[in-house]
Design a protein around this motif. Sequence first.
Motif, mmCIF file in Angstrom:
data_model
loop_
_atom_site.group_PDB
_atom_site.id
_atom_site.type_symbol
_atom_site.label_atom_id
_atom_site.label_comp_id
_atom_site.label_asym_id
_atom_site.label_seq_id
_atom_site.Cartn_x
_atom_site.Cartn_y
_atom_site.Cartn_z
ATOM 1 N N LEU A 1 37.527 48.964 44.005
ATOM 2 C CA LEU A 1 37.098 49.458 42.708
ATOM 3 C C LEU A 1 35.610 49.158 42.616
ATOM 4 O O LEU A 1 35.198 48.004 42.716
ATOM 5 N N TYR B 1 35.980 48.211 36.551
ATOM 6 C CA TYR B 1 37.020 47.282 36.109
ATOM 7 C C TYR B 1 36.486 46.123 35.277
ATOM 8 O O TYR B 1 37.266 45.334 34.725
ATOM 9 N N GLN B 2 35.172 46.017 35.119
ATOM 10 C CA GLN B 2 34.603 44.875 34.405
ATOM 11 C C GLN B 2 34.905 44.892 32.908
ATOM 12 O O GLN B 2 34.873 43.849 32.254
ATOM 13 N N GLN C 1 40.882 49.268 31.815
ATOM 14 C CA GLN C 1 39.980 50.079 32.623
ATOM 15 C C GLN C 1 40.332 49.962 34.104
ATOM 16 O O GLN C 1 40.345 50.957 34.836
ATOM 17 N N ALA C 2 40.625 48.750 34.533
ATOM 18 C CA ALA C 2 40.998 48.535 35.928
ATOM 19 C C ALA C 2 42.256 49.315 36.288
ATOM 20 O O ALA C 2 42.326 49.944 37.353
ATOM 21 N N ASN D 1 41.538 53.170 36.552
ATOM 22 C CA ASN D 1 40.822 53.578 37.756
ATOM 23 C C ASN D 1 41.606 53.300 39.031
ATOM 24 O O ASN D 1 41.561 54.080 39.986
ATOM 25 N N ALA D 2 42.345 52.195 39.065
ATOM 26 C CA ALA D 2 43.181 51.914 40.229
ATOM 27 C C ALA D 2 44.292 52.948 40.357
ATOM 28 O O ALA D 2 44.614 53.401 41.467
ATOM 29 N N LEU E 1 39.483 43.986 44.477
ATOM 30 C CA LEU E 1 38.658 43.588 43.339
ATOM 31 C C LEU E 1 37.792 42.406 43.726
ATOM 32 O O LEU E 1 38.269 41.466 44.356
ATOM 33 N N SER F 1 38.403 38.128 37.317
ATOM 34 C CA SER F 1 39.216 39.319 37.571
ATOM 35 C C SER F 1 40.711 39.032 37.521
ATOM 36 O O SER F 1 41.514 39.883 37.913
ATOM 37 N N GLN G 1 42.789 41.450 35.297
ATOM 38 C CA GLN G 1 42.897 42.759 35.940
ATOM 39 C C GLN G 1 43.905 42.713 37.083
ATOM 40 O O GLN G 1 44.729 43.616 37.247
ATOM 41 N N LEU H 1 47.412 44.974 37.301
ATOM 42 C CA LEU H 1 47.628 45.919 38.393
ATOM 43 C C LEU H 1 48.883 45.563 39.180
ATOM 44 O O LEU H 1 49.689 46.443 39.505
#
Length: 304
Positions: free
Chosen positions: A124, A129-130, A135-136, A139-140, A154, A160, A163, A167
Amino acid sequence: MTPAHLSAGAQTPSAPAADASAADAGAKSSPKSLYGGAQNRRITIRDLAAAKGRGEKWPMLTAYDAMTASVFDESGIPVLLVGDSMGNCHLGYETTVPVTMDEMAILSAAVVRGTKRSLIVADLPFGAYQEGPSQALRNATRLVKESGVGAIKLEGGQRSLAQTELLVSAGIPVMSHLGLTPQSVNAMGYRVQGRGEQDAHEVLRDAKAAQEAGAFAVVLEMVPAGLAAEVTRALEVPTIGIGAGPDCDAQVLVWTDMAGLTPGRLPRFVKQYAALRETLGGAAKAFAEDVTGGGFPQAEHSFT
């Protein structure tokens, strides 16, 4: 990954134990081994966990296009990383920071299309993802659904974790990246991480936290060899070293560095296995001389 034109010091690695070398040799001859094994399917994170249990070391390379990826896949490389290092060695950026989600999605899909067996892991990129777990995940999910990758990487430990947890809970395997994290170049620069008792403690803490959050592997970039060995012993999941000494469970290099395509001074941890820049340059010059001298095309290259 570190831009190839930069180099950094590293502590002298310790020699691996003889029994570990014997275990590696045995693993290579096993039909279950990651490198040289006989699986007619995609490598999975379960295969990586099993290799850790066997004490098998394995290689990982970056890839950014279908043709190169197919070569590495056919060569038996079990894991390919579509790294944001594409910014440095493929897209012409000075750092990894400018890489976008669109660029990552397009190149990841190409690598997936070019392979049959390798597990494809995609970064990413910075800014993807920040903002937080939602958001992470968004996009993932795009990289998994549109590009077909099998896992996401990541950067960062503690920062993180949320996130990573989201995920993993959604069924997306996560590889963590600790030590030198190039997306943070503007904050940390390019230097060895984890030197000194406090910094070493933070790397070990982050590695354990990433594992607890569900990460299936941890990349250790530019950390002292002794620290990387300690982290590897402390974790149940595999560690992947890049400038982290010989005791990690796996090793990764940027493929253009490994193959001698990258110009200029290379990081200390790179070993070149070919001189591809010289080879391609020679081929281009030979072609040009043939064209300008009338040697190409000949009758056998023409139609009637």
